[in-house]
Design an enzyme around this catalytic site. Structure first.
Site, short mmCIF file in Angstrom:
data_model
loop_
_atom_site.label_atom_id
_atom_site.label_comp_id
_atom_site.label_asym_id
_atom_site.label_seq_id
_atom_site.Cartn_x
_atom_site.Cartn_y
_atom_site.Cartn_z
CG ASP A 253 32.25 15.56 35.68
OD1 ASP A 253 31.29 16.34 35.75
OD2 ASP A 253 33.13 15.62 34.81
CE LYS B 259 28.72 21.07 32.42
NZ LYS B 259 28.99 20.13 31.35
C1 LIG Z 1 31.09 23.53 37.61
C2 LIG Z 1 31.62 23.33 36.25
N1 LIG Z 1 32.31 24.32 35.67
C3 LIG Z 1 32.81 24.19 34.41
C4 LIG Z 1 32.63 23.02 33.70
C5 LIG Z 1 33.25 22.89 32.33
O1 LIG Z 1 32.33 22.73 31.30
P1 LIG Z 1 32.77 21.97 29.96
O2 LIG Z 1 32.97 20.52 30.28
O3 LIG Z 1 31.66 22.23 29.01
O4 LIG Z 1 34.06 22.59 29.53
C6 LIG Z 1 31.93 21.95 34.28
C7 LIG Z 1 31.70 20.70 33.55
O5 LIG Z 1 31.09 19.77 34.03
C8 LIG Z 1 31.39 22.11 35.58
O6 LIG Z 1 30.70 21.14 36.20
#
Ligand SMILES: Cc1ncc(COP(=O)(O)O)c(C=O)c1O
Length: 413
Positions: free
Chosen positions: A133, A85
Site C-alpha cells: 500500500d 518500513k
Molecule cells: C506507516 C506504517 N505504520 C505501521 C504499519 C503496520 O505494519 P504491519 O503491517 O507490519 O502491521 C505500516 C504497514 O505498512 C505502515 O506503513
C-alpha cells in the site's frame, strides 16, 4: 487540544494469555530472535545512509495527557524513505540477493560487495516483487536498487498516485491491480510463480514464512534503537503499536520480550476499526480475516488478514487489542505538527499517529485507561512509523505542507 470525540467507545480486547512473566519460548525465537537480530544489525548499520532515527520526548503533551513520560520514535527520516518500513523489505531483499551472490561466487558476500563491489554484477538478472500500500514497496524498490537487482511492485486501486511515484523513483516497475491490499498480495504471488520472481512479502501465510521473518527481523532494529536511546534504567510501561498485518507489532513485542523479559512494556496493538483483523483474531483465538473494503485513511494499516507468524507472537505476547476510527487521525497529525507546550513540531503521516491517537482516546475513557493500567506515573512509547509519505494528503489533512512544519521545527528548536 485533544480529539475529544468519544461518541463511539474504543473497542478493546484484553489478552489473558499475555502475562509479562511468561517466558519467551523457542517457538517465538524461531520467528524473532536476538541472534538473528545481531546478524541483521551488523549488516544494516553499514548500509548507505544508516542513522538511528530520533526518540523524541514529548514532555508538553505528556503533561496535558496526565502521564509521566511520552516518547515518540520518529521514523520520518529513515534512510530518506520516510517510514520504518525501509528496514524490513530492504533487509529481506538483501538476505535473498546475498545468498544468491554467495552461491554464485562461492564465497561469503556482504552489503559492501553488493553496494559497490563485484558481487553486484552477479545478481542483475534477479527480480524481486511485492504487493504494497506504499511503504513496503518503497522499501523493496530501494533495496533492489541499493543491492543491484530488478523490482516489480503491485499496488491496489486505493494507493495514491503520489505513493506510486515514490516507488517508481527507486527504479521499480509499478503495476496497478483491482481490489484490496489482500488481492494485490495474491496477484503478486501468482505472477512471481509464473515468472520465477522472488516475492518479498511483509505478511506470511501457511507455507510462506522465511522472507516475512526477515522483514520483521529488519524492523527489530528500530525497537533496539529505542532501548539504546531511553534514559538509563528507565523503560516504558506501555507501548502502543499500530498494526496492519501485525508484523511491526510482533517484531517489537518479540524483541522487547526476549530482551527485557518481565520488565517488557505492556503492548497494545492498535488498528483502524474497519480493518481490525488482529482484534478479530484475538477475540476468536485464531487468525481471522475481516471482510469488506477495509477503507481507512490510515493506508498502511488497511489489511484484512493477519500475518501468520506475526499472529504466532502476538497471540502470546500482545496484552491488548484496540481500534480507532478514521476521524481521530487528522486532529492528532495537527497536534504533532503544532507541538504542545513547547514540544518540537513533528511531521507524522496518517498511519504514524494511530498509536498516539489510541492513547489519547483511551485516556479520555477513565474505565478503559484503568483497564490498561494507565496512571499518572505511566511512561508510554508510541512509534511514529511514517512521515508525510503522501505529501498532498498530508497538506490537506494538516493545513500546512510537511516542509513548512519541518521548517517551523528548525526555527522552534
Ligand atoms: C506507516 C506504517 N505504520 C505501521 C504499519 C503496520 O505494519 P504491519 O503491517 O507490519 O502491521 C505500516 C504497514 O505498512 C505502515 O506503513
Amino acid at each position: 487540544m485533544t480529539p475529544n470525540d468519544t461518541s463511539r467507545r474504543v473497542a478493546h480486547h484484553h489478552n489473558p494469555q499475555a502475562a509479562a512473566e511468561n517466558p519467551y519460548l523457542d517457538r517465538h525465537r524461531a520467528i524473532i530472535s536476538r541472534r538473528r537480530f545481531d546478524d541483521a544489525r551488523r549488516e544494516m548499520v553499514r548500509w548507505p545512509g544508516y542513522e538511528p532515527t530520533p526518540l523524541v520526548t514529548l514532555a508538553g503533551l505528556a503533561a496535558e495527557l496526565g502521564i509521566r513520560t511520552l516518547w515518540y520514535k520518529d521514523e520520518s527520516g529513515r534512510f530518506g524513505l520516510s517510514s520504518f518500513k525501509a528496514l524490513g523489505g530492504a533487509y529481506a531483499v538483501f538476505r535473498q540477493v546475498v545468498e544468491i551472490a554467495s552461491n554464485r561466487l562461492r564465497r561469503p558476500v556482504h552489503a559492501a560487495d553488493l553496494v559497490a563491489g563485484d558481487a553486484r554484477d552477479t545478481i542483475g538478472d534477479i527480480t524481486v516483487t511485492c504487493a504494497t500500500d506504499g511503504n513496503h514497496g518503497r522499501s523493496v524498490a530501494w533495496g533492489a536498487r541499493t543491492f543491484g537487482c530488478k523490482c516489480v511492485v503491485f499496488v491496489h486501486e486505493g494507493v495514491s498516485g503520489a505513493r506510486v511515484a515514490a516507488i517508481e523513483r527507486y527504479g521499480a516497475t509499478v503495476r496497478r491491480v483491482s481490489g484490496t491490499y489482500d488481492d494485490s498480495v495474491q496477484f503478486a504471488a501468482e505472477e512471481a510463480r509464473a515468472r520465477d520472481w522472488i516475492v518479498i512479502a511483509d505478511t506470511s501465510y501457511p507455507g510462506y514464512s522465511d522472507i516475512p521473518k526477515d522483514v520483521m527481523q529488519g524492523y527489530t532494529l528500530m525497537a533496539d534503537e529505542v532501548l539504546r536511546q531511553l534514559p538509563a534504567a528507565t523503560l516504558p510501561t506501555h507501548a502502543f503499536v499500530q498494526s496492519g498485518v501485525g508484523g511491526l507489532a510482533a517484531a517489537v513485542c518479540g524483541h522487547f520480550w526476549e530482551t527485557l523479559g518481565p520488565r517488557r512494556p505492556r503492548l497494545i496493538v492498535v488498528e483502524p476499526d474497519r480493518s481490525a483483523c488482529l482484534l478479530a483474531s484475538a477475540r476468536a483465538g485464531r487468525p481471522t480475516k475481516v471482510r469488506g473494503r477495509l477503507e481507512t485513511v490510515m493506508a498502511g494499516l488497511a489489511c484484512g488478514a493477519p500475518s501468520r507468524i506475526a499472529w504466532d507472537i502476538l497471540a502470546d505476547g500482545a496484552d491488548d487489542f484496540i481500534t480507532i476510527p478514521d476521524r481521530v487521525v487528522a486532529p492528532v497529525m495537527r497536534l504533532l505538527a503544532e507541538g504542545v507546550g513547547g514540544d518540537p513540531p513533528i511531521v507524522a503521516g496518517e498511519s504514524a499517529v494511530a498509536g498516539l491517537a489510541a492513547l489519547i482516546r483511551v485516556l479520555a475513557q477513565p474505565d478503559l485507561a484503568a483497564a490498561l493500567g494507565l496512571a499518572p506515573d505511566s511512561r508510554v512509547l508510541v512509534l511514529g512509523t511514517e512521515g508525510a509519505t503522501d505529501p498532498d494528503l498530508y497538506e490537506r489533512m494538516v493545513g500546512r505542507t510537511a516542509d513548512a512544519v519541518a521548517d517551523s521545527r528548525m526555527t522552534s528548536g
